[in-house]
Enzyme design. Structure first.
Site, mmCIF file in Angstrom:
data_model
loop_
_atom_site.group_PDB
_atom_site.id
_atom_site.type_symbol
_atom_site.label_atom_id
_atom_site.label_comp_id
_atom_site.label_asym_id
_atom_site.label_seq_id
_atom_site.Cartn_x
_atom_site.Cartn_y
_atom_site.Cartn_z
ATOM 1 N N HIS A 11 3.369 6.308 3.689
ATOM 2 C CA HIS A 11 3.638 6.287 5.137
ATOM 3 C C HIS A 11 2.346 6.387 5.948
ATOM 4 O O HIS A 11 1.405 7.082 5.565
ATOM 5 C CB HIS A 11 4.591 7.421 5.541
ATOM 6 C CG HIS A 11 6.017 7.121 5.190
ATOM 7 N ND1 HIS A 11 6.967 8.103 5.076
ATOM 8 C CD2 HIS A 11 6.643 5.939 4.950
ATOM 9 C CE1 HIS A 11 8.142 7.536 4.760
ATOM 10 N NE2 HIS A 11 7.953 6.228 4.682
ATOM 11 N N ASP B 117 1.349 7.916 8.545
ATOM 12 C CA ASP B 117 0.771 9.199 8.951
ATOM 13 C C ASP B 117 0.172 9.977 7.776
ATOM 14 O O ASP B 117 -0.256 11.118 7.935
ATOM 15 C CB ASP B 117 1.813 10.055 9.699
ATOM 16 C CG ASP B 117 3.060 10.318 8.873
ATOM 17 O OD1 ASP B 117 3.586 9.380 8.240
ATOM 18 O OD2 ASP B 117 3.510 11.474 8.847
ATOM 19 N N HIS B 118 0.136 9.344 6.602
ATOM 20 C CA HIS B 118 -0.490 9.993 5.433
ATOM 21 C C HIS B 118 -1.644 9.178 4.876
ATOM 22 O O HIS B 118 -2.463 9.699 4.116
ATOM 23 C CB HIS B 118 0.566 10.259 4.349
ATOM 24 C CG HIS B 118 1.641 11.193 4.830
ATOM 25 N ND1 HIS B 118 1.694 12.519 4.471
ATOM 26 C CD2 HIS B 118 2.663 11.000 5.716
ATOM 27 C CE1 HIS B 118 2.717 13.096 5.099
ATOM 28 N NE2 HIS B 118 3.319 12.190 5.856
ATOM 29 N N HIS C 50 12.178 10.781 -0.489
ATOM 30 C CA HIS C 50 11.663 10.433 0.844
ATOM 31 C C HIS C 50 11.161 8.986 0.800
ATOM 32 O O HIS C 50 11.531 8.165 1.647
ATOM 33 C CB HIS C 50 10.556 11.406 1.218
ATOM 34 C CG HIS C 50 9.897 11.138 2.531
ATOM 35 N ND1 HIS C 50 10.532 11.308 3.732
ATOM 36 C CD2 HIS C 50 8.641 10.719 2.834
ATOM 37 C CE1 HIS C 50 9.700 11.000 4.721
ATOM 38 N NE2 HIS C 50 8.551 10.639 4.204
ATOM 39 N N HIS D 130 3.640 18.329 7.180
ATOM 40 C CA HIS D 130 3.885 18.484 8.624
ATOM 41 C C HIS D 130 4.110 19.941 9.017
ATOM 42 O O HIS D 130 4.592 20.739 8.215
ATOM 43 C CB HIS D 130 5.133 17.693 9.055
ATOM 44 C CG HIS D 130 4.972 16.210 8.985
ATOM 45 N ND1 HIS D 130 4.600 15.442 10.074
ATOM 46 C CD2 HIS D 130 5.119 15.339 7.957
ATOM 47 C CE1 HIS D 130 4.542 14.167 9.714
ATOM 48 N NE2 HIS D 130 4.849 14.074 8.438
HETATM 49 FE FE FE Z 1 4.934 12.213 7.292
HETATM 50 ZN ZN ZN Z 2 6.557 10.335 5.150
#
Ligand code: FE
Ligand code: ZN
Length: 239
Positions: free
Chosen positions: A56, A58-59, A112, A169
Site C-alpha cells: 500500500h 502509505d507504506h 489485509h 498506524h
Molecule cells: Fe496503512
Molecule cells: Zn495497508
C-alpha cells in the site's frame, strides 16, 4: 539495536531500526522519504535497507526516493515483487532475513493484502506488524478472506508475551473505544486506555504495545472463533 519512531503522513508510523555500534539502519514502511532522511542525515546514520510489510502507498511511498538517495536495498514479499517499487531482495514465509547485524524472521500474514508480511526481530523480541495487527485492533480485510485474517492474527499468539509490537498506524485510541464497547468489564483494557490517553496528551506515540497487552485487551485476539471474528470485523468497518 534501537527503534526510532518516525511520524509520517496523517497517522502513519515508519520505524528506524538502528544498529548503534555500526551506525547503520533499516527503515520499516517509509510512507514518505523526507521525515526519514531528515532524521538519518541529522544523526549521520547510514540507511542500508528498506523493509516493506505490504504494497500500500502509505507504506512504500518513500521507497524510490530513499533508494536513489542512499543506495539502500529494498526487502519485500516474493509474491508482491511486481507491486513493491524498487524491490531488490525477495523474501518468503518462514524465511530468515539476515544482513549486517540485522536478523529477522519473515512471517506471511495475509488478510489485509494477499502479500502482507511481518518482520520478527527475535533477538530483540520486536515485531513490525504493518496493517495486520494494530494496537487494540486489526487491519481491514481488503484482499484476503476473514479466515486468512483470523489465522494471521492467531499467529501472533505464539510469540513471547514481552514481544514489542510496532504497527503501521496510530489508530489506538479509536480502536480502544471499539474494544471497550464489546468488552466493557475488562479492567486491564480500562487501565491501558488511561495509559494511551496520557501518552497522546503528551504528544507521544501509543506504541510499542506488547503481545501480553494485546492478548489481554484486543477483542480481535480474544475472540474465540471465526464466526465471531467475522462479525466483529464487520462491526468495526462501520464503527
Ligand atoms: Fe496503512
Ligand atoms: Zn495497508
Amino acid at each position: 539495536m534501537k527503534v526510532e519512531i518516525i511520524s509520517c503522513l496523517q497517522d502513519n508510523y515508519s520505524y528506524l531500526i538502528i544498529d548503534e555500534n555500526e551506525n547503520v539502519a533499516c527503515v520499516v514502511d517509509p510512507s514518505e522519504a523526507h521525515p526519514i532522511s531528515n532524521f538519518i542525515d541529522k544523526k549521520k546514520i547510514k540507511l542500508k535497507y528498506i523493509l516493506n510489510t505490504h504494497h500500500h502507498y502509505d507504506h512504500i511511498g518513500g521507497n524510490q526516493e530513499l533508494k536513489k538517495r542512499y543506495n539502500c536495498e529494498i526487502v519485500g514479499f516474493k509474491g508482491d515483487k511486481h507491486r513493491i517499487p524498487g524491490i531488490d531482495i525477495m523474501v518468503d514465509d518462514n524465511q530468515l532475513w539476515e544482513a549486517n547485524n540485522f536478523k529477522s524472521k519473515i512471517i506471511h500474514i495475509p488478510g489485509h493484502t494477499s502479500g502482507h508480511i511481518c518482520f520478527y526481530f527475535f533477538n530483540e523480541k520486536i515485531i513490525f506488524t504493518g496493517d495486520t495487527l494494530f494496537s487494540l485492533g486489526c487491519g481491514r480485510i481488503f484482499e484476503g478472506t476473514y479466515n486468512q485474517m483470523f489465522n494471521s492474527l492467531n499467529k501472533f499468539k505464539k510469540f513471547p508475551e514481552e514481544t514489542k509490537i510496532y504497527c503501521g498506524h496510530e489508530y489506538t485510541l479509536k480502536n480502544s473505544e471499539f474494544c471497550l464497547k464489546y468488552d466493557p468489564n475488562n479492567l486491564k483494557l480500562k487501565n491501558k486506555i488511561k495509559e494511551i490517553k496520557s501518552k497522546l496528551s503528551n504528544n507521544l506515540p501509543t506504541l510499542p504495545s506488547t503481545i501480553k497487552d494485546e492478548l489481554e485487551c484486543n477483542v480481535f485476539l480474544k475472540v474465540k472463533d471465526l464466526e465471531n471474528f467475522s462479525k466483529l470485523r464487520d462491526l468495526k468497518d462501520n464503527f
